[in-house]
Design a protein around this motif. Structure first.
Motif, short mmCIF file in Angstrom:
data_model
loop_
_atom_site.label_atom_id
_atom_site.label_comp_id
_atom_site.label_asym_id
_atom_site.label_seq_id
_atom_site.Cartn_x
_atom_site.Cartn_y
_atom_site.Cartn_z
N TYR A 59 0.83 -1.20 0.00
CA TYR A 59 0.00 0.00 0.00
C TYR A 59 0.87 1.26 0.00
O TYR A 59 0.62 2.20 -0.76
CB TYR A 59 -0.91 0.01 1.23
CG TYR A 59 -2.20 -0.77 1.07
CD1 TYR A 59 -3.21 -0.30 0.26
CD2 TYR A 59 -2.40 -1.96 1.76
CE1 TYR A 59 -4.41 -1.00 0.11
CE2 TYR A 59 -3.60 -2.67 1.63
CZ TYR A 59 -4.59 -2.18 0.80
OH TYR A 59 -5.77 -2.88 0.66
N GLN B 183 -9.19 2.43 4.23
CA GLN B 183 -9.43 0.99 4.13
C GLN B 183 -9.01 0.33 5.44
O GLN B 183 -7.88 0.55 5.91
CB GLN B 183 -8.62 0.37 2.98
CG GLN B 183 -9.13 0.72 1.61
CD GLN B 183 -8.46 -0.11 0.53
OE1 GLN B 183 -8.64 -1.33 0.46
NE2 GLN B 183 -7.68 0.56 -0.30
N VAL C 23 -7.94 -3.05 6.84
CA VAL C 23 -7.39 -4.26 6.22
C VAL C 23 -7.16 -5.34 7.28
O VAL C 23 -6.53 -5.08 8.31
CB VAL C 23 -6.07 -3.97 5.48
CG1 VAL C 23 -5.55 -5.23 4.79
CG2 VAL C 23 -6.28 -2.86 4.46
N CYS D 115 -5.43 -9.06 7.68
CA CYS D 115 -4.46 -9.96 7.04
C CYS D 115 -4.45 -11.30 7.76
O CYS D 115 -4.32 -11.36 8.99
CB CYS D 115 -3.05 -9.36 7.09
SG CYS D 115 -2.92 -7.70 6.39
N HIS E 193 -11.02 -4.56 3.43
CA HIS E 193 -10.23 -5.41 2.52
C HIS E 193 -9.69 -6.59 3.32
O HIS E 193 -9.00 -6.40 4.33
CB HIS E 193 -9.07 -4.62 1.90
CG HIS E 193 -8.41 -5.32 0.76
ND1 HIS E 193 -7.36 -4.75 0.05
CD2 HIS E 193 -8.62 -6.54 0.19
CE1 HIS E 193 -6.97 -5.59 -0.91
NE2 HIS E 193 -7.72 -6.69 -0.82
N ILE F 71 -7.30 -9.85 3.18
CA ILE F 71 -6.20 -10.40 2.39
C ILE F 71 -5.67 -11.64 3.11
O ILE F 71 -5.41 -11.61 4.31
CB ILE F 71 -5.07 -9.38 2.21
CG1 ILE F 71 -5.61 -8.09 1.59
CG2 ILE F 71 -3.95 -9.95 1.33
CD1 ILE F 71 -4.58 -6.98 1.44
N ILE G 71 -17.14 -5.99 1.04
CA ILE G 71 -15.76 -6.15 1.49
C ILE G 71 -14.94 -6.78 0.36
O ILE G 71 -15.30 -7.83 -0.17
CB ILE G 71 -15.69 -7.03 2.74
CG1 ILE G 71 -16.38 -6.33 3.91
CG2 ILE G 71 -14.25 -7.38 3.10
CD1 ILE G 71 -16.49 -7.17 5.17
N LYS G 72 -13.85 -6.14 0.01
CA LYS G 72 -12.96 -6.66 -1.01
C LYS G 72 -12.17 -7.84 -0.45
O LYS G 72 -11.70 -7.79 0.70
CB LYS G 72 -12.01 -5.58 -1.50
CG LYS G 72 -11.06 -6.03 -2.61
CD LYS G 72 -10.14 -4.90 -3.03
CE LYS G 72 -9.16 -5.36 -4.11
NZ LYS G 72 -8.24 -4.26 -4.51
N THR H 16 -8.96 -10.60 -1.24
CA THR H 16 -7.81 -11.01 -2.05
C THR H 16 -7.26 -12.30 -1.45
O THR H 16 -6.77 -12.31 -0.32
CB THR H 16 -6.72 -9.93 -2.07
OG1 THR H 16 -7.28 -8.71 -2.56
CG2 THR H 16 -5.57 -10.36 -2.98
#
Length: 399
Positions: free
Chosen positions: A237, A269, A271, A273, A309, A311, A329-330, A332
């Protein structure tokens, strides 16, 4: 002429005698073989009878087995229905459900004890042992169920608790002492990655590069790998111009489920993880946690445009994907940790001094890099020093 007739007569007599002898011989052979033939016929009849009896017994056994299998299947179905019925009563309360489970299995073992006493050759001693074991199991089952439901309940309220199941005691100690990676009486955290001889003998550039290389190659705890994963995602990022606050690392258990807070002007955002092994699956409760902490952040910062997000190295369940999509919610998936330019080159806002920070330095995660202000990320000590940056000293706080 008479001689010819005599010869013919003699030949006829000889033929007659030969035929009579043949008949007699055949009669003798018949008398000899007749008992054997009778025995064979009798054996064939007995074999046929035994075969029929065997087929009848086999048919009866198969019918009995099928009936027994059917009865056992019904019994298992009834047990399953009973367990499901118990499971559906979770709302009533943990202690009641735990007692119900314990009673259920206790009754099953009591059935076994009665069967041992009433079978053809009773086993009274074994039956008594089964009863004693059943009482012990009943209490153990009750306690275990209560604890199990409590843990599941807490994990649903706080999904990050599930992450701790794979941690060992040493990882927990590291997590608790997150701010003390280096020796508290030592001014240089690089010593952790070097021998005393290397630290005293090597030139500073080679010394710190060796420490950095070992930081990347030596085995780490699961918590340390998770921390590096958050840093790696944060770097991705930052390298695109975003401002990243490493809340998961800096705040520890008080991170509120926000590993990274990524800002781009008015857009923020949150995030999450997850560096779980590829065999694990992310379920919807983790999506719920991220969504909940997004809403909390939005309530505290109503002027911000807040997004989420998620991830991870692994993958989400289909249901979790559906919830993420519905909640905006995105996601990845299958994002692995890679070595990246992890040296932070920062310019002091006060005296404009150029300082670089290594991943094991005390202020590393609090140091922000502004790419448009002469600051940068580099991969080697040589790059940092050639750009005029020096190694960070240990921070002792303000007095």
């Amino acid at each position: 002429m008479e001689g010819i007739l005599v010869i013919i007569g003699i030949g006829a007599v000889i033929a007659l005698i030969s035929w009579i002898n043949s008949v007699v011989e055949k009669g003798r052979r018949y008398d000899t073989l007749k008992p054997r033939l009778d025995n064979l016929d009798r054996a064939e009849r007995e074999f046929s009878i035994k075969t029929t009896q065997t087929e009848q017994k086999l048919a009866a056994w198969m019918k009995q087995t099928e009936q027994s299998f059917s009865d056992r299947t019904k019994q298992l179905d009834n047990r399953e229905q009973g367990v499901l019925a118990l499971s559906n009563q979770k709302a009533i309360g943990f202690p009641w459900l735990a007692n119900a489970y314990a009673d259920f299995f206790h009754l099953e073992e009591m059935k076994l004890a009665r069967a041992l006493e009433t079978k053809k050759h009773p086993a009274f001693t074994a039956a008594e042992k089964v009863r004693e074991s059943a009482l012990r199991r009943r209490e153990a089952e009750r306690v275990a169920r209560i604890l199990k439901y409590q843990i599941e309940f807490y994990e649903n309220l706080f999904p990050w608790l599930a992450d701790l199941k794979s941690e060992d005691i040493e990882d927990e100690i590291i997590r608790i002492r997150v701010g003390s990676i280096e020796d508290p009486v030592d001014d240089d955290a690089a010593r952790k990655w070097l021998t005393p001889e290397e630290y005293s003998r090597l030139p500073s550039r080679e010394k710190y590069q060796t420490a950095l290389d070992r930081y990347w190659t030596k085995k780490k705890s699961k918590w340390e790998i998770g921390r590096d994963y958050e840093r790696y995602i944060g770097w991705r990022y930052e390298s695109q111009g975003s401002v990243v606050y490493y809340q998961g690392i800096i705040e520890g258990f008080d991170d509120l489920g926000r590993d990274l807070i990524v800002s781009n002007g008015n857009r923020v955002q949150i995030v999450q993880c997850k560096y779980w092994s590829r065999g694990k699956t992310i379920h919807e409760k983790h999506i719920f946690q991220l969504y909940g902490t997004m809403i909390a952040y939005k309530m505290d910062h109503p002027e911000k445009d807040v997004l989420g997000h998620f991830i991870t190295l692994t993958t989400l369940s289909e249901r979790a994907r559906q919830f993420a999509n519905y909640l905006g919610i995105k996601v990845t998936e299958s994002t692995a940790l890679e070595r990246y330019p992890c040296i932070k080159c920062n310019i002091s806002r006060g005296n404009k001094e150029k300082i670089y920070h290594l991943p094991f330095d005390q202020q590393y995660d609090k140091t922000m890099v502004e790419l448009g202000q002469g600051e940068c990320f580099v991969s080697t000590i040589a790059e940092a020093e050639d750009k005029g940056f020096r190694r960070a000293f240990r921070y002792h706080g303000t007095k």
